[in-house]
Design a protein around this motif. Sequence first.
Motif, PDB file in Angstrom:
ATOM      1  N   ARG A 177     -11.095  -8.604  18.231  1.00  0.00           N
ATOM      2  CA  ARG A 177     -10.105  -7.994  19.130  1.00  0.00           C
ATOM      3  C   ARG A 177      -9.232  -7.022  18.337  1.00  0.00           C
ATOM      4  N   ALA A 178      -8.846  -7.411  17.137  1.00  0.00           N
ATOM      5  CA  ALA A 178      -8.043  -6.509  16.295  1.00  0.00           C
ATOM      6  C   ALA A 178      -8.792  -5.212  16.028  1.00  0.00           C
ATOM      7  N   ARG A 179     -10.056  -5.312  15.700  1.00  0.00           N
ATOM      8  CA  ARG A 179     -10.854  -4.110  15.427  1.00  0.00           C
ATOM      9  C   ARG A 179     -10.976  -3.241  16.676  1.00  0.00           C
ATOM     10  N   THR A 180     -11.179  -3.871  17.809  1.00  0.00           N
ATOM     11  CA  THR A 180     -11.307  -3.138  19.069  1.00  0.00           C
ATOM     12  C   THR A 180     -10.012  -2.426  19.423  1.00  0.00           C
ATOM     13  N   LEU A 181      -8.893  -3.137  19.297  1.00  0.00           N
ATOM     14  CA  LEU A 181      -7.601  -2.537  19.608  1.00  0.00           C
ATOM     15  C   LEU A 181      -7.276  -1.379  18.666  1.00  0.00           C
ATOM     16  N   GLU A 182      -7.632  -1.533  17.408  1.00  0.00           N
ATOM     17  CA  GLU A 182      -7.382  -0.454  16.447  1.00  0.00           C
ATOM     18  C   GLU A 182      -8.164   0.797  16.833  1.00  0.00           C
ATOM     19  N   LEU A 183      -9.402   0.614  17.230  1.00  0.00           N
ATOM     20  CA  LEU A 183     -10.213   1.755  17.663  1.00  0.00           C
ATOM     21  C   LEU A 183      -9.615   2.423  18.896  1.00  0.00           C
ATOM     22  N   GLY A 184      -8.933   1.635  19.713  1.00  0.00           N
ATOM     23  CA  GLY A 184      -8.290   2.165  20.909  1.00  0.00           C
ATOM     24  C   GLY A 184      -6.902   2.716  20.653  1.00  0.00           C
ATOM     25  N   GLY A 185      -6.488   2.750  19.392  1.00  0.00           N
ATOM     26  CA  GLY A 185      -5.185   3.315  19.050  1.00  0.00           C
ATOM     27  C   GLY A 185      -4.010   2.381  19.284  1.00  0.00           C
TER      28      GLY A 185
ATOM     29  N   GLU B 151      -0.757  -4.102  18.470  1.00  0.00           N
ATOM     30  CA  GLU B 151      -1.510  -5.217  19.033  1.00  0.00           C
ATOM     31  C   GLU B 151      -2.647  -5.633  18.116  1.00  0.00           C
ATOM     32  N   ALA B 152      -3.246  -4.659  17.440  1.00  0.00           N
ATOM     33  CA  ALA B 152      -4.327  -4.952  16.494  1.00  0.00           C
ATOM     34  C   ALA B 152      -3.810  -5.801  15.341  1.00  0.00           C
ATOM     35  N   ARG B 153      -2.649  -5.453  14.816  1.00  0.00           N
ATOM     36  CA  ARG B 153      -2.058  -6.243  13.730  1.00  0.00           C
ATOM     37  C   ARG B 153      -1.730  -7.656  14.186  1.00  0.00           C
ATOM     38  N   GLU B 154      -1.269  -7.806  15.414  1.00  0.00           N
ATOM     39  CA  GLU B 154      -0.964  -9.136  15.946  1.00  0.00           C
ATOM     40  C   GLU B 154      -2.235  -9.986  16.027  1.00  0.00           C
ATOM     41  N   ALA B 155      -3.316  -9.399  16.497  1.00  0.00           N
ATOM     42  CA  ALA B 155      -4.580 -10.134  16.599  1.00  0.00           C
ATOM     43  C   ALA B 155      -5.102 -10.513  15.215  1.00  0.00           C
ATOM     44  N   ALA B 156      -4.999  -9.594  14.262  1.00  0.00           N
ATOM     45  CA  ALA B 156      -5.457  -9.884  12.895  1.00  0.00           C
ATOM     46  C   ALA B 156      -4.592 -10.973  12.263  1.00  0.00           C
TER      47      ALA B 156
END
Length: 76
Positions: free
Chosen positions: A31-39, A43-48
Motif C-alpha cells: 500500500r505504501a508503494r502504491t500510494l507513493e506512486l500516486g503522489g 499516506e505512503a509513509r504512514e503505511a510503511a
Amino acid sequence: RDEGERLSARAVELAATIDMYEPKARAHEWRARTLELGGKSTEAREAAATALAIYEAKGDLPASAWARELLDSLST
C-alpha cells in the motif's frame, strides 16, 4: 491509480482479518508503494511505518530492515 489505491486498501482490510503478521505487514508495504506512486507521500509513509511496527513487534529483523529502508526512501 485510483484502482490501485482501492485494491491496496482492500488488501490491508483483508489482511487485518488473519492472525499471521507477515501478510498484514506486506499489505501495508505494498500500500505504501502504491500510494507513493500516486503522489500521496504522507499516506505512503504512514503505511510503511505501520508495516515496520508490525515487523518490529514480531522481532522479524530482516523484514524490519526492509520496511525501514522503504520508510527512509519515502521520507526523502
